[in-house]
Design a protein around this motif. Sequence first.
Motif, PDB file in Angstrom:
ATOM      1  N   HIS A   1      37.946  37.369  33.871  1.00 51.75           N
ATOM      2  CA  HIS A   1      36.977  37.704  34.924  1.00 51.75           C
ATOM      3  C   HIS A   1      37.564  38.738  35.889  1.00 51.75           C
ATOM      4  O   HIS A   1      36.860  39.651  36.345  1.00 51.75           O
ATOM      5  N   GLY A   2      38.860  38.612  36.199  1.00 52.56           N
ATOM      6  CA  GLY A   2      39.523  39.581  37.065  1.00 52.56           C
ATOM      7  C   GLY A   2      39.548  40.967  36.442  1.00 52.56           C
ATOM      8  O   GLY A   2      39.323  41.974  37.121  1.00 52.56           O
ATOM      9  N   GLU A   3      39.816  41.023  35.129  1.00 50.67           N
ATOM     10  CA  GLU A   3      39.785  42.315  34.414  1.00 50.67           C
ATOM     11  C   GLU A   3      38.386  42.917  34.470  1.00 50.67           C
ATOM     12  O   GLU A   3      38.219  44.126  34.668  1.00 50.67           O
ATOM     13  N   ALA A   4      37.364  42.070  34.299  1.00 46.84           N
ATOM     14  CA  ALA A   4      35.977  42.557  34.334  1.00 46.84           C
ATOM     15  C   ALA A   4      35.619  43.085  35.724  1.00 46.84           C
ATOM     16  O   ALA A   4      34.970  44.131  35.852  1.00 46.84           O
ATOM     17  N   GLU A   5      36.053  42.369  36.765  1.00 40.58           N
ATOM     18  CA  GLU A   5      35.794  42.834  38.135  1.00 40.58           C
ATOM     19  C   GLU A   5      36.494  44.157  38.405  1.00 40.58           C
ATOM     20  O   GLU A   5      35.933  45.053  39.030  1.00 40.58           O
ATOM     21  N   ARG A   6      37.695  44.289  37.921  1.00 42.96           N
ATOM     22  CA  ARG A   6      38.442  45.545  38.078  1.00 42.96           C
ATOM     23  C   ARG A   6      37.677  46.684  37.411  1.00 42.96           C
ATOM     24  O   ARG A   6      37.564  47.783  37.962  1.00 42.96           O
ATOM     25  N   GLY A   7      37.125  46.427  36.249  1.00 46.57           N
ATOM     26  CA  GLY A   7      36.308  47.436  35.565  1.00 46.57           C
ATOM     27  C   GLY A   7      35.039  47.761  36.335  1.00 46.57           C
ATOM     28  O   GLY A   7      34.633  48.927  36.413  1.00 46.57           O
ATOM     29  N   ARG A   8      34.423  46.742  36.917  1.00 49.02           N
ATOM     30  CA  ARG A   8      33.207  46.971  37.715  1.00 49.02           C
ATOM     31  C   ARG A   8      33.527  47.832  38.929  1.00 49.02           C
ATOM     32  O   ARG A   8      32.796  48.780  39.242  1.00 49.02           O
ATOM     33  N   PHE A   9      34.632  47.526  39.611  1.00 51.65           N
ATOM     34  CA  PHE A   9      35.028  48.332  40.766  1.00 51.65           C
ATOM     35  C   PHE A   9      35.268  49.782  40.348  1.00 51.65           C
ATOM     36  O   PHE A   9      34.845  50.715  41.034  1.00 51.65           O
ATOM     37  N   ALA A  10      35.948  49.980  39.236  1.00 54.58           N
ATOM     38  CA  ALA A  10      36.243  51.336  38.765  1.00 54.58           C
ATOM     39  C   ALA A  10      34.950  52.093  38.458  1.00 54.58           C
ATOM     40  O   ALA A  10      34.823  53.279  38.786  1.00 54.58           O
ATOM     41  N   ALA A  11      33.988  51.415  37.858  1.00 52.96           N
ATOM     42  CA  ALA A  11      32.705  52.066  37.544  1.00 52.96           C
ATOM     43  C   ALA A  11      31.962  52.447  38.831  1.00 52.96           C
ATOM     44  O   ALA A  11      31.382  53.541  38.920  1.00 52.96           O
ATOM     45  N   GLU A  12      31.986  51.560  39.828  1.00 53.20           N
ATOM     46  CA  GLU A  12      31.344  51.872  41.116  1.00 53.20           C
ATOM     47  C   GLU A  12      32.024  53.068  41.786  1.00 53.20           C
ATOM     48  O   GLU A  12      31.356  53.934  42.353  1.00 53.20           O
ATOM     49  N   GLN A  13      33.357  53.090  41.725  1.00 57.49           N
ATOM     50  CA  GLN A  13      34.093  54.182  42.347  1.00 57.49           C
ATOM     51  C   GLN A  13      33.830  55.502  41.625  1.00 57.49           C
ATOM     52  O   GLN A  13      33.711  56.550  42.259  1.00 57.49           O
ATOM     53  N   ARG A  14      33.721  55.459  40.316  1.00 60.54           N
ATOM     54  CA  ARG A  14      33.414  56.681  39.567  1.00 60.54           C
ATOM     55  C   ARG A  14      32.024  57.183  39.938  1.00 60.54           C
ATOM     56  O   ARG A  14      31.830  58.382  40.163  1.00 60.54           O
TER      57      ARG A  14
ATOM     58  N   LEU B   1      39.477  35.097  39.619  1.00 64.06           N
ATOM     59  CA  LEU B   1      39.936  36.453  39.312  1.00 64.06           C
ATOM     60  C   LEU B   1      41.423  36.507  38.972  1.00 64.06           C
ATOM     61  O   LEU B   1      41.871  37.406  38.261  1.00 64.06           O
ATOM     62  N   LEU B   2      42.182  35.559  39.516  1.00 61.87           N
ATOM     63  CA  LEU B   2      43.623  35.486  39.278  1.00 61.87           C
ATOM     64  C   LEU B   2      43.993  34.081  38.836  1.00 61.87           C
ATOM     65  O   LEU B   2      43.254  33.124  39.074  1.00 61.87           O
ATOM     66  N   ARG B   3      45.179  33.985  38.224  1.00 66.99           N
ATOM     67  CA  ARG B   3      45.764  32.679  37.923  1.00 66.99           C
ATOM     68  C   ARG B   3      47.262  32.768  38.195  1.00 66.99           C
ATOM     69  O   ARG B   3      47.858  33.839  38.125  1.00 66.99           O
ATOM     70  N   ARG B   4      47.838  31.624  38.485  1.00 68.35           N
ATOM     71  CA  ARG B   4      49.285  31.527  38.616  1.00 68.35           C
ATOM     72  C   ARG B   4      49.826  31.128  37.248  1.00 68.35           C
ATOM     73  O   ARG B   4      49.212  30.352  36.530  1.00 68.35           O
ATOM     74  N   ALA B   5      50.991  31.674  36.909  1.00 67.87           N
ATOM     75  CA  ALA B   5      51.617  31.360  35.624  1.00 67.87           C
ATOM     76  C   ALA B   5      53.121  31.320  35.815  1.00 67.87           C
ATOM     77  O   ALA B   5      53.659  31.897  36.757  1.00 67.87           O
TER      78      ALA B   5
ATOM     79  N   VAL C   1      45.402  35.742  47.722  1.00 68.64           N
ATOM     80  CA  VAL C   1      45.618  35.248  46.361  1.00 68.64           C
ATOM     81  C   VAL C   1      44.878  33.929  46.159  1.00 68.64           C
ATOM     82  O   VAL C   1      44.215  33.731  45.133  1.00 68.64           O
ATOM     83  N   ALA C   2      44.971  33.020  47.132  1.00 70.05           N
ATOM     84  CA  ALA C   2      44.282  31.728  47.009  1.00 70.05           C
ATOM     85  C   ALA C   2      42.779  31.928  46.829  1.00 70.05           C
ATOM     86  O   ALA C   2      42.147  31.265  45.993  1.00 70.05           O
ATOM     87  N   ALA C   3      42.214  32.844  47.589  1.00 70.14           N
ATOM     88  CA  ALA C   3      40.780  33.118  47.467  1.00 70.14           C
ATOM     89  C   ALA C   3      40.442  33.701  46.094  1.00 70.14           C
ATOM     90  O   ALA C   3      39.431  33.331  45.484  1.00 70.14           O
ATOM     91  N   LEU C   4      41.285  34.599  45.602  1.00 67.48           N
ATOM     92  CA  LEU C   4      41.021  35.213  44.295  1.00 67.48           C
ATOM     93  C   LEU C   4      41.215  34.220  43.156  1.00 67.48           C
ATOM     94  O   LEU C   4      40.515  34.306  42.131  1.00 67.48           O
ATOM     95  N   ILE C   5      42.118  33.278  43.315  1.00 69.26           N
ATOM     96  CA  ILE C   5      42.273  32.215  42.320  1.00 69.26           C
ATOM     97  C   ILE C   5      41.020  31.339  42.324  1.00 69.26           C
ATOM     98  O   ILE C   5      40.478  30.997  41.274  1.00 69.26           O
TER      99      ILE C   5
END
Length: 155
Positions: free
Chosen positions: A101-114, A81-85, A73-77
Amino acid sequence: MSSASFSDQSPDDLALDQIGPALSRLRRRAPASGKDLSRNLVLNVIADAPDETTVGGLAAEMGVAQPVASRTVAALIQEGLLRRAASQLDGRRTVLELTEHGEAERGRFAAEQRAAFLEITAAWSPEERLLFARLLVRYGVDATAWSRSRAAARD
């Protein structure tokens, strides 16, 4: 299991016995770096969670120790890609949220997997691809529900 009893199994039983190894191979053959795999897993766990996710909840969902989840989590923050709230349910708790940015990365991963799925299944008919995709998604949903119900029964 001895080879004699193994050969006595029906073809259906033999196929069902291969589910675990097949799922393991899928995980090992994912078309991404180890870093991307772990980032994608964390982003998906948080995005798919029915409730707010804490570091402890993330660790439990991923099946890792809390310090491992905390470092991830610390690395992703740090990567944005993530935030604490503050929790909307209990302001004393800190929860994790995906950033834009985290949402965009998630979309990029999904596109690569597809794209990888389409390459891997290039020799399959469109009907086979869709059937497998639908059943795999269904399996994932049902496995999550099964896992959560087992965890709830232990609590």
